[in-house]
Scaffold this active site. Sequence first.
Site, mmCIF file in Angstrom:
data_model
loop_
_atom_site.group_PDB
_atom_site.id
_atom_site.type_symbol
_atom_site.label_atom_id
_atom_site.label_comp_id
_atom_site.label_asym_id
_atom_site.label_seq_id
_atom_site.Cartn_x
_atom_site.Cartn_y
_atom_site.Cartn_z
ATOM 1 N N LEU A 1 0.842 -1.200 0.000
ATOM 2 C CA LEU A 1 0.000 0.000 0.000
ATOM 3 C C LEU A 1 0.880 1.254 0.000
ATOM 4 C CD1 LEU A 1 -3.017 -0.200 -0.067
ATOM 5 C CD2 LEU A 1 -3.063 0.055 2.411
ATOM 6 N N HIS B 1 -2.227 -12.082 7.441
ATOM 7 C CA HIS B 1 -0.967 -12.603 6.908
ATOM 8 C C HIS B 1 -0.826 -14.084 7.268
ATOM 9 C CE1 HIS B 1 3.127 -12.412 5.453
ATOM 10 N NE2 HIS B 1 3.478 -13.107 6.515
HETATM 11 C C1 GRF Z 1 -4.674 -15.314 2.288
HETATM 12 O O1 GRF Z 1 -4.363 -16.613 2.588
HETATM 13 C C2 GRF Z 1 -3.878 -14.329 3.116
HETATM 14 O O2 GRF Z 1 -3.173 -14.926 4.136
HETATM 15 C C3 GRF Z 1 -2.888 -13.717 2.184
HETATM 16 O O3 GRF Z 1 -3.399 -13.888 0.899
HETATM 17 C C4 GRF Z 1 -4.324 -14.976 0.862
HETATM 18 C C5 GRF Z 1 -5.499 -14.526 0.089
HETATM 19 O O4 GRF Z 1 -6.445 -15.529 -0.132
HETATM 20 N N1 GRF Z 1 -2.626 -12.372 2.581
HETATM 21 P P1 GRF Z 1 -7.901 -15.147 -0.601
HETATM 22 O O5 GRF Z 1 -7.769 -14.235 -1.821
HETATM 23 O O6 GRF Z 1 -8.602 -14.470 0.522
HETATM 24 O O7 GRF Z 1 -8.538 -16.451 -0.970
#
Ligand code: GRF
Length: 185
Positions: free
Chosen positions: A91, A107
């Site tokens: 960002l 995360h």
């Molecule tokens: C998630 O697992 C998160 O930990 C990471 O990116 C992934 C996104 O998955 N920041 P989604 O697009 O919500 O299915």
Amino acid sequence: MVKKNACVFISGQGTNLKELLKSSREYNFPINIKYIISNTKNAKGLKFAKLYKIPFHILNLDKIINLESVLKELYKKKISLICLAGYMKILNKNFINRFNKKIINIHPSLLPKYKGLNTFRRVLENKDKLTGCTVHYVNKRLDSGKIILKKKVSVQLNDSEETLKNKVQVKEYRAYSESIINIFR
Ligand code: GRF
């Protein structure tokens, strides 16, 4: 309950977005998702925006020229929480400064371990017994803001990056909703 307005930023599958949309339909959940932003028109998760009839916007926040118009829209929609849900861009620092409300992120590791990408690969390489996910506030340093909540997943000998990802994601869905409840409690 008077719900706060939230915006979710995505880049990919949007499974966290989907779970947040489901939670937001519950009477007692503190937010309503009023806006969805993706940095690419190819994000599969945009189908949930369409399904739930939430306005969405495709954006390149790296272009300063876009910053003002997005901020204007967020203020117009009275957005008081931004949830980054698999948003794969860093960002813009200016944006973080200017949006003086809350921005949170999910995360896929137990922060402060494994900031950045390829978290599952690094967990397996280091033969960690535990991993998980972390919800945290966003500041100007990558994956470094104040931690709101973590959930643990144990790593089995036969786990692959794929199986770990699947197990962690299930925890993410609960972690994200619980964090939002905690924030507005
Ligand atoms: C998630 O697992 C998160 O930990 C990471 O990116 C992934 C996104 O998955 N920041 P989604 O697009 O919500 O299915």
